[in-house]
Design a protein around this motif. Structure first.
Motif: not given
Length: 221
Positions: A108-109, A121, A67-68, A104, A111-113, A115-116
């Motif tokens: 997805q990774a 979203g 995920g990173r 992941f 997208e998550q970065w 959002v952070e």
């Protein structure tokens, strides 16, 4: 009355022998011009930022670790974030699947970065279909068609810009490019040259076979 095949005359044999080296040299020259011309185009577009208002920012995936995003991927995401904050597009599409055993996908990774780092979203859409860049573009084009989007700015590394735009155009997207100018891929001249050479070969392969020749570089991460 019998007939026989006349042997090749000495003059014909000499003419063929004289022309053979010229044909070989001509083929080599054409090949060098093709490779050299493609390399120049890869280099030229990699130096150009074509950002303009579009329907979507499309970030091409790269390696991720649980995920990173890797440094290469993070550089692309940071650039996409800047484009979004400038108002280039109201949404960011992250693309890329998962390697065997990954929890992941690259999409997805990414997208998550984002959002952070402050992107809401509802402004994000991960598209993790496709085994390579071309199939990912096909999936993006299908989603865009369903939602009435057509224009995109592509975010990747500089030397990937020409091949990416070529593939995006081939699946029906109205694509421009805005490559990141940070990250491991652009740190040294040696790295840049290596990637220009690799992308030149990959683009020629794509034109000849219409197949994607994606690769990863674990040395860059």
């Amino acid at each position: 009355m019998s007939s026989s095949t006349s042997p090749t005359s000495p003059s014909t044999a000499r003419a063929a022998a004289a022309w053979a080296p010229r044909v070989v040299v001509g083929a080599v020259v054409v090949a060098l011009l093709l490779v050299g011309g493609t390399a120049i185009r890869v280099w030229q577009l990699g130096r150009v930022d074509e950002r303009q208002p579009v329907d979507m920012i499309v970030v091409l995936g790269a390696a991720q670790y649980d995920g990173r995003p890797s440094p290469v991927f993070r550089a692309r995401l940071q650039h996409a974030l800047e484009l979004y904050e400038e108002g280039v597009a109201p949404r960011i599409i992250t693309v890329g699947g998962a390697a065997a055993g990954d929890a992941f996908t690259e999409a997805q990774a990414g997208e998550q970065w984002l959002v952070e780092n402050g992107v809401p979203g509802q402004a994000l859409l991960p598209v993790d279909e496709g085994r390579d860049t071309y199939e990912s573009f096909e999936a993006v084009a299908a989603v865009a068609d369903q939602r009435g989007w057509s224009s995109a700015v592509l975010v990747s590394d500089p030397w990937h810009s020409l091949r990416s735009r070529t593939m995006a155009d081939d699946v029906g997207l109205d694509a421009t490019t805005s490559p990141t100018k940070r990250g491991p891929v652009v740190q040294t001249r040696e790295t840049q040259l290596r990637y220009i050479v690799r992308e030149t070969g990959a683009l020629i392969y794509y034109h000849l076979t219409h197949g994607s020749s994606d690769f990863s570089d674990p040395g860059l991460g």
